[in-house]
Design an enzyme around this catalytic site. Structure first.
Site, PDB file in Angstrom:
ATOM      1  N   SER A 162       0.869  -1.178   0.000  1.00 30.18           N
ATOM      2  CA  SER A 162       0.000   0.000   0.000  1.00 30.18           C
ATOM      3  C   SER A 162       0.904   1.224   0.000  1.00 30.18           C
ATOM      4  CB  SER A 162      -0.839   0.003   1.294  1.00 30.18           C
ATOM      5  OG  SER A 162      -1.392   1.283   1.551  1.00 30.18           O
ATOM      6  N   TYR A 175      -2.931  -1.251  10.483  1.00 33.51           N
ATOM      7  CA  TYR A 175      -2.853  -1.436   9.023  1.00 33.51           C
ATOM      8  C   TYR A 175      -1.532  -0.898   8.471  1.00 33.51           C
ATOM      9  CZ  TYR A 175      -4.246  -1.152   4.094  1.00 33.51           C
ATOM     10  OH  TYR A 175      -4.304  -1.286   2.718  1.00 33.51           O
TER      11      TYR A 175
HETATM   12  C1  BGC Z   1      -6.234   1.561   2.016  1.00 31.77           C
HETATM   13  C2  BGC Z   1      -7.387   2.418   1.544  1.00 31.77           C
HETATM   14  C3  BGC Z   1      -6.898   3.837   1.324  1.00 31.77           C
HETATM   15  C4  BGC Z   1      -5.633   3.884   0.489  1.00 31.77           C
HETATM   16  C5  BGC Z   1      -5.059   5.289   0.402  1.00 31.77           C
HETATM   17  C6  BGC Z   1      -5.103   1.685   1.050  1.00 31.77           C
HETATM   18  O1  BGC Z   1      -4.029   0.850   1.393  1.00 31.77           O
HETATM   19  O2  BGC Z   1      -6.681   0.205   2.135  1.00 31.77           O
HETATM   20  O3  BGC Z   1      -8.420   2.402   2.512  1.00 31.77           O
HETATM   21  O4  BGC Z   1      -7.921   4.567   0.650  1.00 31.77           O
HETATM   22  O5  BGC Z   1      -4.660   3.028   1.028  1.00 31.77           O
HETATM   23  O6  BGC Z   1      -4.982   5.916   1.656  1.00 31.77           O
END
Ligand code: BGC
Length: 277
Positions: A162, A175
């Site tokens: 991410s 996360y």
């Molecule tokens: C998350 C999303 C978020 C995006 C940008 C992703 O890894 O799961 O919820 O919109 O990152 O912030």
């Protein structure tokens, strides 16, 4: 040094005869990746945990288009379920060539309110799940080695990360920590597995329009606020990530290992600095 065009200029099916396992492939980015891989000739195991209707639907889309796929339930944070899933894919298709570690979730909370369960669940699926699946895939890749008609590599592992591998995220500490961990996990196993001709790569998606971030795009106000973070001024689609995953897994990307490619419309360019600082 060779500079020559292939005699047959037609685009070959990039993942022809390759077997791919995509975790969390019943929705969102995983579904986009599974469909994109099937489109270019891969046989795909559609992993899911809860929604077998959605997983069956992905299988149906692939089979209706003449491809091969099947659905398999497994919680990637559970060692026995992961081992059973790998046994199943090897029993069905004989081996595995591509692992896409995609399964992931958010359990958002303010840091001081975050429960141990919120923490453990997210780390368990997002990070430990990638460890368990990658370990099983690497064992099979090493045992089998390179099959030249299939791929010049012995195997490919794609770790779905991410932008939050590098962008801190208040209110989402579990996360963001899992994604930061994926970055170092990916690099460390890439270093260890490269001599076996196994490539390991990360994809760092920005905001992709999927159920995980529905709140951030399902009203015009929310979407406008989100777009302030995206210089390229559009939300991403699962298919954007699907195309990148196909390319990374293919021999076209054979010299890439140990790096995360961010696909985020510029989210990691610190857009707040465009007119400030
Ligand atoms: C998350 C999303 C978020 C995006 C940008 C992703 O890894 O799961 O919820 O919109 O990152 O912030």
């Amino acid at each position: 040094m060779q500079y020559k065009l292939q005699a047959d200029m037609k685009q070959a099916k990039l993942l022809k005869d390759q077997v791919a396992l995509v975790t969390g492939a019943d929705s969102g980015i995983g579904k986009g990746v599974a469909l994109a891989m099937a489109q270019v000739g891969a046989k795909v195991l559609i992993n899911y945990v809860h929604n077998h209707y959605a997983a069956d639907e992905v299988v149906k889309i692939i089979k209706d288009a003449g491809g091969e796929a099947f659905a398999h339930q497994a919680d990637v944070s559970k060692e026995d379920e992961v081992k059973a899933m790998f046994a199943k894919i090897i029993e069905t298709y004989g081996t595995i060539d591509i692992l896409v570690n995609n399964a992931g979730l958010q359990k958002d909370a303010k840091f001081v309110d975050m429960t141990l369960d919120d923490w453990n669940t997210v780390i368990g699926i997002n990070l430990t799940g990638q460890f368990l699946c990658s370990r099983e895939a690497a064992k099979e890749f090493i045992k089998r080695g390179v099959v030249e008609d299939v791929s010049v590599a012995a195997g490919k592992i794609i770790c779905m990360s991410s932008v939050h591998e590098v962008i801190p995220w208040a209110g989402h500490v579990n996360y963001a920590t899992s994604k930061g961990g994926i970055g170092m996990f990916m690099k460390s196993i890439a270093q260890e597995l490269a001599p076996h001709k196994i490539r390991v790569m990360g994809i760092g998606p920005g905001a992709i329009q999927t159920p995980i971030n529905k709140e951030a795009w399902d009203t015009p106000q929310a979407l406008n606020k989100l777009l302030e973070l995206i210089p390229y001024n559009r939300i991403g689609q699962p298919d954007d990530i699907g195309k990148l995953a196909v390319w990374l897994a293919s021999d076209e990307a054979d010299y890439i290992t140990g790096t995360t490619i961010f696909m985020d419309g510029g989210m990691t360019l610190y857009p707040g600095f465009a007119d400030n600082g």
